[in-house]
Motif scaffolding. Structure first.
Motif, PDB file in Angstrom:
ATOM      1  N   ALA A 159       0.872  -1.174   0.000  1.00 21.31           N
ATOM      2  CA  ALA A 159       0.000   0.000   0.000  1.00 21.31           C
ATOM      3  C   ALA A 159       0.909   1.224   0.000  1.00 21.31           C
ATOM      4  O   ALA A 159       1.534   1.545   1.016  1.00 21.31           O
ATOM      5  CB  ALA A 159      -0.909  -0.007   1.224  1.00 21.31           C
ATOM      6  N   VAL A 160       0.997   1.893  -1.137  1.00 18.53           N
ATOM      7  CA  VAL A 160       2.053   2.879  -1.366  1.00 18.53           C
ATOM      8  C   VAL A 160       1.484   4.289  -1.466  1.00 18.53           C
ATOM      9  O   VAL A 160       0.604   4.555  -2.289  1.00 18.53           O
ATOM     10  CB  VAL A 160       2.822   2.563  -2.662  1.00 18.53           C
ATOM     11  CG1 VAL A 160       3.942   3.579  -2.893  1.00 18.53           C
ATOM     12  CG2 VAL A 160       3.389   1.144  -2.606  1.00 18.53           C
ATOM     13  N   GLN A 161       2.011   5.174  -0.644  1.00 19.44           N
ATOM     14  CA  GLN A 161       1.707   6.593  -0.752  1.00 19.44           C
ATOM     15  C   GLN A 161       3.017   7.368  -0.820  1.00 19.44           C
ATOM     16  O   GLN A 161       4.048   6.906  -0.332  1.00 19.44           O
ATOM     17  CB  GLN A 161       0.865   7.083   0.446  1.00 19.44           C
ATOM     18  CG  GLN A 161       1.641   7.377   1.712  1.00 19.44           C
ATOM     19  CD  GLN A 161       2.031   6.127   2.475  1.00 19.44           C
ATOM     20  OE1 GLN A 161       1.747   5.014   2.068  1.00 19.44           O
ATOM     21  NE2 GLN A 161       2.694   6.322   3.615  1.00 19.44           N
ATOM     22  N   ARG A 178       0.090  -4.241  -5.824  1.00 17.61           N
ATOM     23  CA  ARG A 178       0.399  -2.890  -5.372  1.00 17.61           C
ATOM     24  C   ARG A 178      -0.824  -1.996  -5.547  1.00 17.61           C
ATOM     25  O   ARG A 178      -1.399  -1.922  -6.647  1.00 17.61           O
ATOM     26  CB  ARG A 178       1.573  -2.309  -6.181  1.00 17.61           C
ATOM     27  CG  ARG A 178       2.938  -2.852  -5.772  1.00 17.61           C
ATOM     28  CD  ARG A 178       3.952  -2.743  -6.882  1.00 17.61           C
ATOM     29  NE  ARG A 178       3.593  -3.621  -7.998  1.00 17.61           N
ATOM     30  CZ  ARG A 178       3.796  -4.935  -8.011  1.00 17.61           C
ATOM     31  NH1 ARG A 178       4.376  -5.531  -6.974  1.00 17.61           N
ATOM     32  NH2 ARG A 178       3.422  -5.667  -9.042  1.00 17.61           N
ATOM     33  N   ILE A 179      -1.238  -1.362  -4.450  1.00 14.53           N
ATOM     34  CA  ILE A 179      -2.267  -0.332  -4.491  1.00 14.53           C
ATOM     35  C   ILE A 179      -1.575   0.999  -4.222  1.00 14.53           C
ATOM     36  O   ILE A 179      -0.870   1.143  -3.223  1.00 14.53           O
ATOM     37  CB  ILE A 179      -3.365  -0.587  -3.445  1.00 14.53           C
ATOM     38  CG1 ILE A 179      -4.066  -1.925  -3.707  1.00 14.53           C
ATOM     39  CG2 ILE A 179      -4.385   0.537  -3.462  1.00 14.53           C
ATOM     40  CD1 ILE A 179      -5.174  -2.230  -2.727  1.00 14.53           C
ATOM     41  N   LEU A 180      -1.784   1.959  -5.102  1.00 14.43           N
ATOM     42  CA  LEU A 180      -1.096   3.239  -5.000  1.00 14.43           C
ATOM     43  C   LEU A 180      -2.084   4.351  -4.677  1.00 14.43           C
ATOM     44  O   LEU A 180      -3.195   4.392  -5.220  1.00 14.43           O
ATOM     45  CB  LEU A 180      -0.397   3.587  -6.313  1.00 14.43           C
ATOM     46  CG  LEU A 180       1.021   3.058  -6.545  1.00 14.43           C
ATOM     47  CD1 LEU A 180       1.096   1.550  -6.384  1.00 14.43           C
ATOM     48  CD2 LEU A 180       1.523   3.485  -7.917  1.00 14.43           C
ATOM     49  N   GLY A 233       1.479  -1.322 -15.628  1.00 12.02           N
ATOM     50  CA  GLY A 233       1.282  -2.587 -14.926  1.00 12.02           C
ATOM     51  C   GLY A 233       2.034  -2.683 -13.620  1.00 12.02           C
ATOM     52  O   GLY A 233       2.132  -3.758 -13.026  1.00 12.02           O
ATOM     53  N   LEU A 234       2.578  -1.554 -13.146  1.00 12.25           N
ATOM     54  CA  LEU A 234       3.290  -1.541 -11.874  1.00 12.25           C
ATOM     55  C   LEU A 234       2.345  -1.416 -10.685  1.00 12.25           C
ATOM     56  O   LEU A 234       2.777  -1.491  -9.536  1.00 12.25           O
ATOM     57  CB  LEU A 234       4.284  -0.374 -11.834  1.00 12.25           C
ATOM     58  CG  LEU A 234       5.495  -0.505 -12.768  1.00 12.25           C
ATOM     59  CD1 LEU A 234       6.259   0.803 -12.839  1.00 12.25           C
ATOM     60  CD2 LEU A 234       6.407  -1.634 -12.293  1.00 12.25           C
ATOM     61  N   ALA A 235       1.068  -1.216 -10.952  1.00  5.15           N
ATOM     62  CA  ALA A 235       0.065  -1.114  -9.890  1.00  5.15           C
ATOM     63  C   ALA A 235      -1.225  -1.746 -10.372  1.00  5.15           C
ATOM     64  O   ALA A 235      -1.527  -1.743 -11.571  1.00  5.15           O
ATOM     65  CB  ALA A 235      -0.178   0.348  -9.512  1.00  5.15           C
ATOM     66  N   GLU A 236      -1.971  -2.304  -9.430  1.00 11.69           N
ATOM     67  CA  GLU A 236      -3.283  -2.875  -9.743  1.00 11.69           C
ATOM     68  C   GLU A 236      -4.393  -1.847  -9.555  1.00 11.69           C
ATOM     69  O   GLU A 236      -5.427  -1.922 -10.217  1.00 11.69           O
ATOM     70  CB  GLU A 236      -3.560  -4.091  -8.850  1.00 11.69           C
ATOM     71  CG  GLU A 236      -2.881  -5.364  -9.307  1.00 11.69           C
ATOM     72  CD  GLU A 236      -1.358  -5.262  -9.322  1.00 11.69           C
ATOM     73  OE1 GLU A 236      -0.759  -5.502 -10.397  1.00 11.69           O
ATOM     74  OE2 GLU A 236      -0.765  -4.920  -8.276  1.00 11.69           O
ATOM     75  N   ASP A 243      -8.335   7.131   0.628  1.00 11.43           N
ATOM     76  CA  ASP A 243      -8.993   5.836   0.434  1.00 11.43           C
ATOM     77  C   ASP A 243      -8.020   4.665   0.429  1.00 11.43           C
ATOM     78  O   ASP A 243      -8.436   3.516   0.255  1.00 11.43           O
ATOM     79  CB  ASP A 243      -9.770   5.832  -0.897  1.00 11.43           C
ATOM     80  CG  ASP A 243     -10.932   6.809  -0.905  1.00 11.43           C
ATOM     81  OD1 ASP A 243     -11.335   7.252   0.191  1.00 11.43           O
ATOM     82  OD2 ASP A 243     -11.418   7.133  -2.001  1.00 11.43           O
ATOM     83  N   LEU A 244      -6.713   4.942   0.618  1.00 12.59           N
ATOM     84  CA  LEU A 244      -5.711   3.884   0.475  1.00 12.59           C
ATOM     85  C   LEU A 244      -5.928   2.761   1.485  1.00 12.59           C
ATOM     86  O   LEU A 244      -5.910   1.573   1.126  1.00 12.59           O
ATOM     87  CB  LEU A 244      -4.306   4.468   0.630  1.00 12.59           C
ATOM     88  CG  LEU A 244      -3.140   3.493   0.435  1.00 12.59           C
ATOM     89  CD1 LEU A 244      -3.153   2.876  -0.955  1.00 12.59           C
ATOM     90  CD2 LEU A 244      -1.804   4.209   0.686  1.00 12.59           C
ATOM     91  N   GLU A 245      -6.142   3.100   2.735  1.00 16.91           N
ATOM     92  CA  GLU A 245      -6.315   2.070   3.757  1.00 16.91           C
ATOM     93  C   GLU A 245      -7.576   1.243   3.493  1.00 16.91           C
ATOM     94  O   GLU A 245      -7.552   0.011   3.593  1.00 16.91           O
ATOM     95  CB  GLU A 245      -6.391   2.712   5.141  1.00 16.91           C
ATOM     96  CG  GLU A 245      -6.512   1.702   6.279  1.00 16.91           C
ATOM     97  CD  GLU A 245      -6.506   2.356   7.644  1.00 16.91           C
ATOM     98  OE1 GLU A 245      -6.778   1.647   8.633  1.00 16.91           O
ATOM     99  OE2 GLU A 245      -6.233   3.571   7.727  1.00 16.91           O
ATOM    100  N   THR A 246      -8.668   1.916   3.136  1.00 13.74           N
ATOM    101  CA  THR A 246      -9.915   1.202   2.875  1.00 13.74           C
ATOM    102  C   THR A 246      -9.782   0.278   1.674  1.00 13.74           C
ATOM    103  O   THR A 246     -10.241  -0.876   1.702  1.00 13.74           O
ATOM    104  CB  THR A 246     -11.062   2.201   2.637  1.00 13.74           C
ATOM    105  OG1 THR A 246     -11.227   2.996   3.804  1.00 13.74           O
ATOM    106  CG2 THR A 246     -12.367   1.485   2.329  1.00 13.74           C
ATOM    107  N   ALA A 247      -9.145   0.761   0.607  1.00 13.58           N
ATOM    108  CA  ALA A 247      -8.969  -0.057  -0.591  1.00 13.58           C
ATOM    109  C   ALA A 247      -8.088  -1.268  -0.307  1.00 13.58           C
ATOM    110  O   ALA A 247      -8.352  -2.378  -0.806  1.00 13.58           O
ATOM    111  CB  ALA A 247      -8.363   0.788  -1.711  1.00 13.58           C
ATOM    112  N   THR A 248      -7.066  -1.076   0.499  1.00 15.75           N
ATOM    113  CA  THR A 248      -6.183  -2.192   0.859  1.00 15.75           C
ATOM    114  C   THR A 248      -6.929  -3.226   1.682  1.00 15.75           C
ATOM    115  O   THR A 248      -6.815  -4.442   1.444  1.00 15.75           O
ATOM    116  CB  THR A 248      -4.964  -1.668   1.638  1.00 15.75           C
ATOM    117  OG1 THR A 248      -4.282  -0.688   0.852  1.00 15.75           O
ATOM    118  CG2 THR A 248      -4.007  -2.803   1.970  1.00 15.75           C
ATOM    119  N   ARG A 249      -7.700  -2.761   2.644  1.00 13.97           N
ATOM    120  CA  ARG A 249      -8.480  -3.671   3.479  1.00 13.97           C
ATOM    121  C   ARG A 249      -9.509  -4.436   2.639  1.00 13.97           C
ATOM    122  O   ARG A 249      -9.729  -5.636   2.845  1.00 13.97           O
ATOM    123  CB  ARG A 249      -9.157  -2.885   4.590  1.00 13.97           C
ATOM    124  CG  ARG A 249      -9.851  -3.753   5.643  1.00 13.97           C
ATOM    125  CD  ARG A 249     -10.200  -2.949   6.887  1.00 13.97           C
ATOM    126  NE  ARG A 249     -10.994  -1.773   6.584  1.00 13.97           N
ATOM    127  CZ  ARG A 249     -10.592  -0.525   6.744  1.00 13.97           C
ATOM    128  NH1 ARG A 249      -9.375  -0.269   7.186  1.00 13.97           N
ATOM    129  NH2 ARG A 249     -11.382   0.492   6.464  1.00 13.97           N
TER     130      ARG A 249
END
Length: 305
Positions: A159-161, A178-180, A233-236, A243-249
């Motif tokens: 989970a990248v910021q 990877r979620i960015l 293609g370096l991130a899905e 929203d990063l935490e919610t999307a990762t969860r």
């Protein structure tokens, strides 16, 4: 989220403070490579290194926790990551890697380029003075901190910021997914510093974007922003920062919805596919499916028509 202590307890990391690589001490490894590989790590140890490790059911979260240093990494970071992999609780199916603060990781702690280095860990100069076998072992131990994230029995999510530079970019590349956040920025800085990317990042980079694009990204040391990372293609996923935490969860939960053994077998098939011919991959599929069907329906069941 509950915190899990690796191995239950450990002596404070400061017991080896001030020692240079190759010297004797509480944290000295076989062959003179100083690290944490021969001991367990508690929460206080990880905090001093700049990491947090938490387990909540089947999800483990590793947090790079030096926000004042933009989560810069050191020799101790890499050894601790390797130790976490060695002692990962058996029930864990998903591992999330994240960074505290505005950046995922700014890469190598720049103190490692100075003569004094990082207190208790030495510097690149002191590492360069090691004999060949010991020096190679030191790099091997660092790489282990990244390699285990590709194990078939887990799925890893970065989970990248903010900035993911050099070692930070490679840590993200070592994860399966990877979620960015929209402000994420990748950069392979090592060649600009006179080094090569050696934390297992070159193969996944080439696998994802091809040799030519990987050469361009690495040898220009340019920034790849989130939108381009998604296109390459370096991130899905790319999501707003909030929203990063919610999307990762949400992704972690979706990954847990599949049968564990089937997920492991499928990941194993997918990981092996690039190196196999179609015929070899078909044979691997047959072998994995035979195991699954026999386990689900019993070895004496009527063959599927």
């Amino acid at each position: 989220m509950p915190e899990a202590t690796l191995g239950g307890s450990a002596a404070a990391i400061s017991t080896g403070e001030g020692a240079e690589p190759g010297t004797e001490g509480a944290l000295t490894r076989a062959g003179g490579v100083r690290g944490v590989a021969d001991r367990t790590l508690g929460g206080d140890d990880l905090a001093e290194i700049g990491l947090r490790f938490e387990v909540d059911g089947e999800i483990a979260t590793i947090t790079l926790d030096r926000p004042d240093k933009r989560n810069a990494q050191t020799f101790a970071t890499w050894s601790a990551l390797a130790q976490i992999g060695r002692e990962l609780p058996e029930q864990v199916r998903v591992v999330v890697v994240r960074g505290e603060g505005p950046s995922f990781s700014a890469g190598i702690d720049l103190r490692m380029f100075t003569p004094d280095g990082v207190p208790g860990q030495g510097s690149f100069a002191s590492a360069a003075a090691l004999d060949g076998d010991t020096f190679e072992e030191r790099i091997t131990e660092a790489q282990k901190g990244f390699l285990w994230l590709r194990r078939p029995d887990i799925v890893s999510i970065a989970a990248v910021q903010g900035h993911a530079i050099g070692a930070g970019f490679q840590l993200a590349l070592s994860c399966d997914l990877r979620i960015l956040a929209e402000d994420a920025k990748f950069c392979m800085k090592e060649p600009a510093l006179g080094l090569v990317p050696d934390l297992t990042g070159t193969k996944p980079l080439v696998d994802l974007v091809g040799v030519a694009r990987a050469v361009e990204i690495c040898l220009t040391a340019r920034v790849v922003e989130a939108g381009e990372a998604l296109r390459l293609g370096l991130a899905e996923q790319v999501v707003p920062r909030d929203d990063l935490e919610t999307a990762t969860r949400r992704l972690a939960g979706a990954l847990l919805s599949t049968d564990r053994d089937a997920a492991v077998a499928t990941k194993r098939l997918l990981q092996g596919a690039p190196a196999r011919t179609l015929e070899e991959q078909s044979a691997a599929e047959r072998a994995e499916q035979t195991v699954r069907i026999r386990k689900l329906f019993g070895g004496g069941a009527t063959a599927v028509q």
